[in-house]
Design an enzyme around this catalytic site. Structure first.
Site, mmCIF file in Angstrom:
data_model
loop_
_atom_site.group_PDB
_atom_site.id
_atom_site.type_symbol
_atom_site.label_atom_id
_atom_site.label_comp_id
_atom_site.label_asym_id
_atom_site.label_seq_id
_atom_site.Cartn_x
_atom_site.Cartn_y
_atom_site.Cartn_z
ATOM 1 C CG ASN A 1 8.911 1.559 -1.229
ATOM 2 O OD1 ASN A 1 8.958 2.468 -2.055
ATOM 3 N ND2 ASN A 1 9.954 1.146 -0.554
ATOM 4 N NE ARG B 1 8.723 3.024 2.987
ATOM 5 C CZ ARG B 1 7.506 2.499 2.778
ATOM 6 N NH1 ARG B 1 6.432 3.239 2.911
ATOM 7 N NH2 ARG B 1 7.381 1.234 2.443
ATOM 8 N N PRO C 1 1.694 -2.820 4.659
ATOM 9 C CG PRO C 1 0.208 -3.789 6.157
ATOM 10 C CD PRO C 1 1.368 -2.840 6.077
ATOM 11 C CD GLU C 2 2.584 -1.493 -1.665
ATOM 12 O OE1 GLU C 2 2.086 -1.020 -2.696
ATOM 13 O OE2 GLU C 2 3.802 -1.765 -1.583
ATOM 14 C CE LYS D 1 -0.073 2.530 1.506
ATOM 15 N NZ LYS D 1 1.277 3.092 1.625
ATOM 16 N NE ARG E 1 -6.497 14.558 6.836
ATOM 17 C CZ ARG E 1 -7.022 14.749 8.036
ATOM 18 N NH1 ARG E 1 -7.497 15.927 8.372
ATOM 19 N NH2 ARG E 1 -7.075 13.768 8.909
#
Ligand SMILES: [Zn+2]
Length: 287
Positions: free
Chosen positions: A194, A276, A2-3, A52, A149
């Site tokens: 991706n 990826r 999931p993006e 995410k 981060r």
């Protein structure tokens, strides 16, 4: 995976159906028992997404979920529980059920199916979390460390706020890795996966192998704007569709390797990059 758009939809749904009322939390699978006990009976105050990650704030404690590749929430409830049924990795659609209520008037959830890491229940419905990469209860300092981060998330600020875009440009200028690798680095920009990577680079006609610090600032700014627009469409529509011209094609280059580029006819390429798959057109993504 999931993006970012998926996590923002998830946060919005949790705000709608759970926030502001006490909830019940358990770990039917048993791998989140101690965490669930800390959350059980509390009132969730606010859910937010950053890239995410999902964070649900409950006083001094924060529930953190990262869906990873396989995680998903499934939502079930009665007619007063307005929720999309599944958010995250694809899952089978739920079948209808007859609602029954306990002595306090709470809907009785169905027995958990499969490995349910966390079950959260409200009066009119419940949600089951399966297969997350992370499911943890954080204290404020730990939460601050996690978000410290993360790079800017285009979905967290209004479009008119130019600070996140400046941060993105600054992050790129400090890296020699390819722009394709940088877009997947959550410290550079949070929420891109991706599909958005491949599609934004194609539309901006950028060679994915260009070193980040050699990217022209104007092109980098346009890439940020493109990603912001794509992610916003994703939140609105609940899926990624980057081809906006109608028809059945949803993506320009993602998973279209070996077929002709819609812009120049060159065969679309695919290659592994840091685990990826990267998709691009070597014909018209040249600088
Ligand atoms: Zn092309």
């Amino acid at each position: 995976m999931p993006e970012g758009h998926t996590l923002h939809r998830l946060a919005a749904q949790i705000n709608t159906v759970f926030v502001g009322r006490p909830w019940r939390v358990s770990s039917p699978q048993g791998r989140f028992t101690a965490g669930a006990q800390r959350l059980d009976g509390q009132t969730p105050e606010h859910a937010e997404a950053w890239g995410k990650h999902l964070f649900v704030h409950l006083g001094p404690e924060i529930w953190q979920v990262h869906l990873g590749l396989y995680g998903a929430f499934s939502f079930r409830g009665d007619a007063d529980f307005a929720a999309e049924t599944t958010i995250g990795a694809p899952r089978a659609a739920a079948v209808t059920f007859e609602p029954h209520y306990d002595a306090e008037g709470w809907l009785i959830p169905e027995p958990p199916q499969g490995a349910v890491r966390a079950r959260i229940s409200a009066r009119h419905g419940w949600a089951d979390l399966r297969g997350p990469a992370t499911c943890a209860v954080l204290q404020l300092a730990e939460y601050q460390k996690v978000i410290g981060r993360l790079g800017p998330d285009p979905l967290r600020q209004p479009r008119t706020d130019t600070t996140p875009r400046k941060d993105f440009l600054h992050n790129l200028s400090r890296r020699r890795i390819s722009i394709a690798a940088a877009l997947m680095d959550q410290a550079v920009i949070a929420g891109v996966g991706n599909i958005y990577r491949a599609e934004s680079l194609f539309l901006e006609q950028l060679d994915p192998h260009t070193p980040s610090n050699q990217l022209d600032p104007e092109r980098a700014a346009a890439l940020w704007d493109r990603l912001s627009e794509q992610l916003r469409d994703g939140v609105a529509e609940g899926r990624i569709r980057t081809v906006r011209t109608g028809g059945s094609r949803r993506h320009w280059v993602y998973k279209h390797q070996g077929t002709g580029c819609p812009r120049c006819g060159t065969l679309i390429a695919a290659a592994e990059l840091q685990g990826r798959r990267l998709y691009w057109c070597p014909g018209c993504q040249r600088d």
